[in-house]
Write a protein that holds these residues in place. Structure first.
Motif, PDB file in Angstrom:
ATOM      1  N   ALA A   1       0.867  -1.171   0.000  1.00 23.50           N
ATOM      2  CA  ALA A   1       0.000   0.000   0.000  1.00 23.50           C
ATOM      3  C   ALA A   1       0.903   1.220   0.000  1.00 23.50           C
ATOM      4  N   SER A   2       0.317   2.419  -0.065  1.00 22.84           N
ATOM      5  CA  SER A   2       1.136   3.627  -0.090  1.00 22.84           C
ATOM      6  C   SER A   2       1.889   3.835   1.217  1.00 22.84           C
ATOM      7  N   THR A   3       1.467   3.166   2.268  1.00 25.58           N
ATOM      8  CA  THR A   3       2.112   3.331   3.567  1.00 25.58           C
ATOM      9  C   THR A   3       3.045   2.186   3.935  1.00 25.58           C
ATOM     10  N   GLU A   4       3.043   1.092   3.153  1.00 25.48           N
ATOM     11  CA  GLU A   4       3.842  -0.083   3.501  1.00 25.48           C
ATOM     12  C   GLU A   4       4.587  -0.612   2.286  1.00 25.48           C
ATOM     13  N   LYS A   5       5.727  -1.221   2.535  1.00 26.50           N
ATOM     14  CA  LYS A   5       6.506  -1.834   1.470  1.00 26.50           C
ATOM     15  C   LYS A   5       7.090  -3.147   2.003  1.00 26.50           C
ATOM     16  N   GLN A   6       7.028  -4.177   1.178  1.00 28.07           N
ATOM     17  CA  GLN A   6       7.494  -5.502   1.612  1.00 28.07           C
ATOM     18  C   GLN A   6       8.827  -5.840   0.964  1.00 28.07           C
ATOM     19  N   PHE A   7       9.764  -6.303   1.811  1.00 27.09           N
ATOM     20  CA  PHE A   7      11.101  -6.671   1.343  1.00 27.09           C
ATOM     21  C   PHE A   7      11.364  -8.142   1.638  1.00 27.09           C
ATOM     22  N   ASP A   8      12.111  -8.756   0.743  1.00 28.05           N
ATOM     23  CA  ASP A   8      12.631 -10.104   0.966  1.00 28.05           C
ATOM     24  C   ASP A   8      13.951  -9.936   1.713  1.00 28.05           C
ATOM     25  N   VAL A   9      14.021 -10.409   2.972  1.00 27.81           N
ATOM     26  CA  VAL A   9      15.181 -10.144   3.819  1.00 27.81           C
ATOM     27  C   VAL A   9      15.764 -11.440   4.376  1.00 27.81           C
ATOM     28  N   SER A  10      16.953 -11.323   4.928  1.00 33.21           N
ATOM     29  CA  SER A  10      17.595 -12.438   5.625  1.00 33.21           C
ATOM     30  C   SER A  10      17.411 -12.257   7.121  1.00 33.21           C
ATOM     31  N   LYS A  11      17.014 -13.326   7.800  1.00 33.27           N
ATOM     32  CA  LYS A  11      16.838 -13.269   9.247  1.00 33.27           C
ATOM     33  C   LYS A  11      17.733 -14.318   9.899  1.00 33.27           C
ATOM     34  N   LEU A  12      18.513 -13.874  10.875  1.00 33.55           N
ATOM     35  CA  LEU A  12      19.412 -14.747  11.598  1.00 33.55           C
ATOM     36  C   LEU A  12      18.917 -14.942  13.021  1.00 33.55           C
TER      37      LEU A  12
ATOM     38  N   VAL B   1       6.638   3.059   4.778  1.00 30.70           N
ATOM     39  CA  VAL B   1       7.161   3.867   3.672  1.00 30.70           C
ATOM     40  C   VAL B   1       7.542   5.257   4.180  1.00 30.70           C
ATOM     41  N   GLU B   2       8.666   5.746   3.712  1.00 28.82           N
ATOM     42  CA  GLU B   2       9.128   7.103   4.010  1.00 28.82           C
ATOM     43  C   GLU B   2       9.498   7.778   2.700  1.00 28.82           C
ATOM     44  N   LEU B   3       8.802   8.887   2.374  1.00 28.68           N
ATOM     45  CA  LEU B   3       9.037   9.615   1.123  1.00 28.68           C
ATOM     46  C   LEU B   3       8.981  11.121   1.381  1.00 28.68           C
ATOM     47  N   PRO B   4       9.639  11.912   0.554  1.00 31.85           N
ATOM     48  CA  PRO B   4       9.665  13.365   0.765  1.00 31.85           C
ATOM     49  C   PRO B   4       8.380  14.048   0.322  1.00 31.85           C
ATOM     50  N   LEU B   5       8.063  15.124   1.017  1.00 32.40           N
ATOM     51  CA  LEU B   5       6.941  15.985   0.652  1.00 32.40           C
ATOM     52  C   LEU B   5       7.398  17.432   0.750  1.00 32.40           C
ATOM     53  N   SER B   6       7.278  18.155  -0.345  1.00 29.23           N
ATOM     54  CA  SER B   6       7.606  19.578  -0.376  1.00 29.23           C
ATOM     55  C   SER B   6       6.362  20.380  -0.003  1.00 29.23           C
ATOM     56  N   ILE B   7       6.508  21.305   0.942  1.00 25.33           N
ATOM     57  CA  ILE B   7       5.389  22.122   1.415  1.00 25.33           C
ATOM     58  C   ILE B   7       5.638  23.584   1.061  1.00 25.33           C
ATOM     59  N   ARG B   8       4.644  24.214   0.452  1.00 25.17           N
ATOM     60  CA  ARG B   8       4.748  25.623   0.075  1.00 25.17           C
ATOM     61  C   ARG B   8       3.503  26.366   0.543  1.00 25.17           C
ATOM     62  N   ILE B   9       3.681  27.616   0.974  1.00 23.42           N
ATOM     63  CA  ILE B   9       2.551  28.455   1.371  1.00 23.42           C
ATOM     64  C   ILE B   9       2.529  29.691   0.477  1.00 23.42           C
TER      65      ILE B   9
ATOM     66  N   ARG C   1       8.017  11.879   5.217  1.00 22.81           N
ATOM     67  CA  ARG C   1       6.796  11.414   5.874  1.00 22.81           C
ATOM     68  C   ARG C   1       6.303  10.110   5.272  1.00 22.81           C
ATOM     69  N   THR C   2       5.338   9.494   5.928  1.00 26.65           N
ATOM     70  CA  THR C   2       4.593   8.378   5.350  1.00 26.65           C
ATOM     71  C   THR C   2       3.487   8.963   4.476  1.00 26.65           C
ATOM     72  N   PRO C   3       3.409   8.606   3.193  1.00 32.41           N
ATOM     73  CA  PRO C   3       2.396   9.176   2.297  1.00 32.41           C
ATOM     74  C   PRO C   3       0.978   8.934   2.815  1.00 32.41           C
ATOM     75  N   GLY C   4       0.106   9.860   2.487  1.00 36.25           N
ATOM     76  CA  GLY C   4      -1.284   9.792   2.928  1.00 36.25           C
ATOM     77  C   GLY C   4      -1.564  10.860   3.953  1.00 36.25           C
TER      78      GLY C   4
ATOM     79  N   VAL D   1       5.748   7.721  10.083  1.00 33.20           N
ATOM     80  CA  VAL D   1       7.089   7.341  10.503  1.00 33.20           C
ATOM     81  C   VAL D   1       7.712   8.405  11.407  1.00 33.20           C
ATOM     82  N   GLY D   2       7.257   9.648  11.288  1.00 35.64           N
ATOM     83  CA  GLY D   2       7.757  10.735  12.127  1.00 35.64           C
ATOM     84  C   GLY D   2       6.756  11.091  13.205  1.00 35.64           C
ATOM     85  N   ARG D   3       7.220  11.183  14.447  1.00 29.96           N
ATOM     86  CA  ARG D   3       6.296  11.524  15.546  1.00 29.96           C
ATOM     87  C   ARG D   3       5.705  12.912  15.375  1.00 29.96           C
TER      88      ARG D   3
END
Length: 286
Positions: A20-31, A45-53, A67-70, A196-198
Motif C-alpha cells: 500500500a502507499s504506507t507499507e513496502k514488503q522486502f525479501d530479507v535475511s533473518k538470523l 514507507v518514508e518519502l519526501p513531501l515539499s510544502i509551500r505556502i 513522511r509516510t504518504p497519505g 514514521v515521524g512523531r
C-alpha cells in the motif's frame, strides 16, 4: 504514493514489492538461534513531501519533510498551524497537491511571521522543529493562553493508552511508526493518526482538528505513542491541549516548556503507573 519501477534482478540481494502507499514488503535475511532464513518483512514507507505556502504575490517554500504518504493535506495544515502561519481553516482558500508536493494558498497571512521563518531545506522524519535557524525562533510559541482543561483520572489515561496500542494498523504491520491521538476525558479515543515521524503524526492530527474546526482542543487529551520531545509539547500548546500523555519519557526542554505554559505533561503512562512532570492538579488517582 510509491512509484513502481521494473522488478529487481533475480540476483539482487534484497528484493521488494510495493503493498500500500504506507507499507513496502522486502525479501530479507533473518538470523537467529535456528540459523538463517529468507522471509518477507513489511516496513513503513518514508518519502519526501515539499510544502509551500502562498498568499497573493507572496510564495515561500517551507522545506521538504520526510513522511509516510497519505493525509498530506492534514499534515501540511497542521504543520503551518503549529508554526503560527495560519490560525483558522477559513484562512485557506485552496490546496494544491501532487504525489510529492503540496501548496497551501491562503487568503491572508502574517507576513512578519513568514519573513522571520527560516528552516533548513530538508526536515527528517525524526526531527521537525530542529530545522529552525535560531534558538530564539524555535522557542517562540504562537497561540492563546491555555485554559483550565478537563479533570482526568488514572483510569481514563490507562484506557486511552491501551486503546492507542490497538488502533495502530501501520505499527502493527511494520513496528516502524508513531501515533498521535485525541481522547475524551473518559479515555475514549476519537481520532488517531500514524506516521514514521512523531511530529508528522501530530501535525496530521492537528490538521484534522483544524479542518473540522475543533481547535483549540482544550477539552481533549493528547496521547502520543513514544517519548514527549520539545517539539511535541510545542505543537500541543499551540493547538490548545491542556493534557499531553506520552507512553515514553519526556526531554528536559519538554518539561520546562510544559511547566512554563501550564500544560499537564504525563510520561511513562502504562498500567497502574505514570509520572506527572507538570501541572499535576488535572489528574486524579480515582
Amino acid at each position: 504514493m510509491v512509484l513502481n519501477g521494473p522488478p529487481p534482478s533475480m540476483n539482487t540481494q534484497t528484493q521488494c514489492r510495493t503493498m500500500a502507499s504506507t507499507e513496502k514488503q522486502f525479501d530479507v535475511s533473518k538470523l537467529g538461534g535456528h540459523g538463517a532464513s529468507r522471509i518477507d518483512d513489511v516496513v513503513a514507507v518514508e518519502l519526501p513531501l515539499s510544502i509551500r505556502i502562498t498568499s497573493g504575490d507572496v510564495s515561500k517554500s517551507m522545506g521538504i519533510t520526510m513522511r509516510t504518504p497519505g493525509r498530506d493535506r492534514e499534515l501540511a495544515l497542521g504543520f503551518l498551524y503549529s508554526e503560527g502561519l495560519i490560525s483558522e481553516f477559513s484562512e485557506v482558500s485552496e490546496i494544491k497537491t501532487s504525489t510529492d508536493s503540496i501548496e497551501i494558498i491562503c487568503r491572508s497571512i502574517d507576513h512578519e511571521i513568514l519573513n522571520d521563518y527560516n528552516r533548513i531545506s530538508t526536515i527528517t522524519s525524526s526531527c521537525g522543529i530542529c530545522g529552525k535557524d535560531s534558538i530564539s525562533n524555535m522557542l517562540h510559541t504562537h497561540g492563546p493562553k491555555l485554559k483550565n482543561g478537563p479533570q482526568i483520572s488514572m483510569n481514563s489515561i490507562e484506557t486511552s493508552v491501551n486503546d492507542l496500542r490497538k488502533r495502530q494498523p501501520l505499527f502493527n504491520s511494520t513496528g516502524g511508526s508513531h501515533a498521535s491521538a485525541v481522547a475524551t476525558k473518559n479515555g475514549d479515543i476519537v481520532h488517531l493518526e500514524e506516521d514514521v515521524g512523531r511530529h508528522n503524526a501530530l501535525d496530521k492530527l492537528v490538521g484534522h482538528l483544524l479542518s473540522n474546526k475543533q481547535l483549540p482542543a482544550d477539552e481533549l487529551m493528547l496521547i502520543v505513542s513514544g517519548r514527549a520531545s520539545f517539539e511535541l509539547v510545542h505543537k500541543a500548546i499551540r493547538a490548545g491541549f491542556t493534557v499531553l500523555i506520552a507512553v515514553g519519557a519526556p526531554s528536559s526542554l519538554a518539561v520546562e516548556m510544559a511547566r512554563e505554559h501550564g500544560l499537564t505533561l504525563v510520561g511513562f503512562a502504562k498500567k497502574e503507573s505514570l509520572t506527572i512532570y507538570s501541572s499535576p492538579s488535572r489528574v486524579s488517582i480515582s
